[in-house]
Design a protein around this motif. Structure first.
Motif, short mmCIF file in Angstrom:
data_model
loop_
_atom_site.label_atom_id
_atom_site.label_comp_id
_atom_site.label_asym_id
_atom_site.label_seq_id
_atom_site.Cartn_x
_atom_site.Cartn_y
_atom_site.Cartn_z
N ARG A 33 0.86 -1.19 0.00
CA ARG A 33 0.00 0.00 0.00
C ARG A 33 0.89 1.23 0.00
NH1 ARG A 33 -5.62 -0.01 3.15
NH2 ARG A 33 -6.52 -1.80 2.13
N ALA A 34 0.67 2.09 -0.97
CA ALA A 34 1.45 3.31 -1.11
C ALA A 34 0.60 4.47 -0.60
CB ALA A 34 1.83 3.53 -2.58
N TYR A 35 0.99 5.03 0.53
CA TYR A 35 0.25 6.12 1.17
C TYR A 35 0.80 7.45 0.68
CZ TYR A 35 -1.82 2.56 4.02
OH TYR A 35 -2.54 1.47 4.43
N ARG A 36 -0.11 8.29 0.18
CA ARG A 36 0.28 9.60 -0.36
C ARG A 36 0.08 10.67 0.70
NH1 ARG A 36 -3.42 7.67 -3.67
NH2 ARG A 36 -4.79 9.43 -3.36
N LEU A 37 1.13 11.45 0.92
CA LEU A 37 1.11 12.52 1.91
C LEU A 37 1.61 13.80 1.26
CD1 LEU A 37 2.80 10.37 4.67
CD2 LEU A 37 0.40 11.00 4.61
N ARG A 38 1.06 14.91 1.71
CA ARG A 38 1.45 16.22 1.18
C ARG A 38 2.06 17.04 2.32
NH1 ARG A 38 -2.20 20.68 -2.00
NH2 ARG A 38 -1.21 22.48 -1.04
N VAL A 39 3.24 17.60 2.05
CA VAL A 39 3.92 18.43 3.03
C VAL A 39 3.76 19.88 2.62
CG1 VAL A 39 6.14 18.96 4.11
CG2 VAL A 39 5.60 16.60 3.46
N ASP A 40 3.14 20.67 3.49
CA ASP A 40 2.99 22.11 3.27
C ASP A 40 3.84 22.85 4.28
OD1 ASP A 40 0.98 22.20 1.15
OD2 ASP A 40 -0.38 21.38 2.66
N GLY A 41 4.59 23.79 3.82
CA GLY A 41 5.45 24.58 4.70
C GLY A 41 6.02 25.71 3.87
N THR A 42 7.31 25.93 4.03
CA THR A 42 7.97 26.94 3.21
C THR A 42 8.11 26.40 1.80
OG1 THR A 42 10.12 26.09 3.86
CG2 THR A 42 9.24 27.91 5.16
N GLY A 43 7.89 27.26 0.84
CA GLY A 43 8.01 26.83 -0.56
C GLY A 43 6.76 26.12 -1.04
N ASP A 44 6.91 25.47 -2.18
CA ASP A 44 5.79 24.76 -2.79
C ASP A 44 5.46 23.49 -2.02
OD1 ASP A 44 5.59 26.62 -4.85
OD2 ASP A 44 7.00 25.54 -6.13
N PRO A 45 4.19 23.06 -2.09
CA PRO A 45 3.83 21.78 -1.46
C PRO A 45 4.63 20.64 -2.09
CG PRO A 45 1.87 22.95 -2.21
CD PRO A 45 3.06 23.70 -2.72
N ARG A 46 4.92 19.64 -1.28
CA ARG A 46 5.66 18.48 -1.76
C ARG A 46 4.84 17.22 -1.52
NH1 ARG A 46 10.29 19.61 2.13
NH2 ARG A 46 8.62 20.81 3.06
N LEU A 47 4.84 16.34 -2.49
CA LEU A 47 4.14 15.08 -2.36
C LEU A 47 5.15 14.00 -2.02
CD1 LEU A 47 1.67 15.28 -5.38
CD2 LEU A 47 1.27 15.88 -2.99
N VAL A 48 4.82 13.18 -1.02
CA VAL A 48 5.69 12.10 -0.58
C VAL A 48 4.84 10.83 -0.53
CG1 VAL A 48 7.09 11.24 1.34
CG2 VAL A 48 7.10 13.68 0.79
N THR A 49 5.42 9.72 -0.95
CA THR A 49 4.76 8.43 -0.90
C THR A 49 5.51 7.54 0.07
OG1 THR A 49 4.06 8.63 -3.20
CG2 THR A 49 4.01 6.43 -2.25
N VAL A 50 4.77 6.93 0.99
CA VAL A 50 5.36 5.99 1.95
C VAL A 50 4.65 4.65 1.74
CG1 VAL A 50 5.87 5.50 4.37
CG2 VAL A 50 5.73 7.89 3.59
N THR A 51 5.44 3.63 1.44
CA THR A 51 4.87 2.32 1.13
C THR A 51 5.08 1.35 2.28
OG1 THR A 51 5.26 2.64 -1.23
CG2 THR A 51 4.95 0.38 -0.50
N ILE A 52 4.03 0.61 2.59
CA ILE A 52 4.12 -0.50 3.54
C ILE A 52 3.96 -1.77 2.72
CG2 ILE A 52 3.11 -1.62 5.55
CD1 ILE A 52 2.12 1.11 6.47
N PRO A 53 4.95 -2.66 2.79
CA PRO A 53 4.90 -3.87 1.97
C PRO A 53 3.69 -4.75 2.28
CG PRO A 53 7.07 -3.59 2.99
CD PRO A 53 6.15 -2.57 3.60
N ASN A 54 3.18 -5.42 1.25
CA ASN A 54 2.06 -6.35 1.44
C ASN A 54 2.38 -7.40 2.49
OD1 ASN A 54 0.17 -5.32 -0.41
ND2 ASN A 54 1.26 -6.27 -2.11
#
Length: 121
Positions: A33-54
């Motif tokens: 499962r690839a969990y999509r997270l968005r980081v908002d702070g200084t600068g443009d938003p960043r998308l990060v994916t964190v995967t937990i293996p099956n």
């Protein structure tokens, strides 16, 4: 002493807000499962994916209801080490992180020990 110059005025401490993290959902992939997270702070938003293996879910080392919190904690840890993480970063949860998370959950709530040790019929 002339107090009208900017150098003579007391400086206010600059308050830096920690980046905020938003959960955007997950995708089921062949790896896990690839969990999509968005980081908002200084600068443009960043998308990060964190995967937990099956395999972690199949072996009951990870629970679906805990997975977003586990991914959030991993991303927070990464941001503490490097607040300027790149957009598009892909992280994977390790077996060690799963064990640490499970131990922390058991310490946090003694009631969970009983539930965690039950076997499924």
């Amino acid at each position: 002493m002339d107090h009208s110059t900017p150098e003579a005025l007391p400086r206010k401490p600059v308050s830096v807000r920690p980046p905020s993290i938003r959960y955007l959902g997950f995708d089921c992939t062949s790896e896990g499962r690839a969990y999509r997270l968005r980081v908002d702070g200084t600068g443009d938003p960043r998308l990060v994916t964190v995967t937990i293996p099956n395999a972690a879910f199949e072996a009951r080392k990870a629970r679906f209801q805990d997975a977003p919190e586990l991914c959030f904690a991993r991303l927070q840890k990464e941001l503490l080490e490097n607040a300027e993480l790149p957009d598009g970063l892909v992280l994977a949860i390790t077996a060690t992180e799963l064990d640490q998370y499970r131990e922390a959950q058991l310490r946090r709530s003694p009631d969970r020990k009983v539930r965690a040790l039950r076997t499924w019929p």
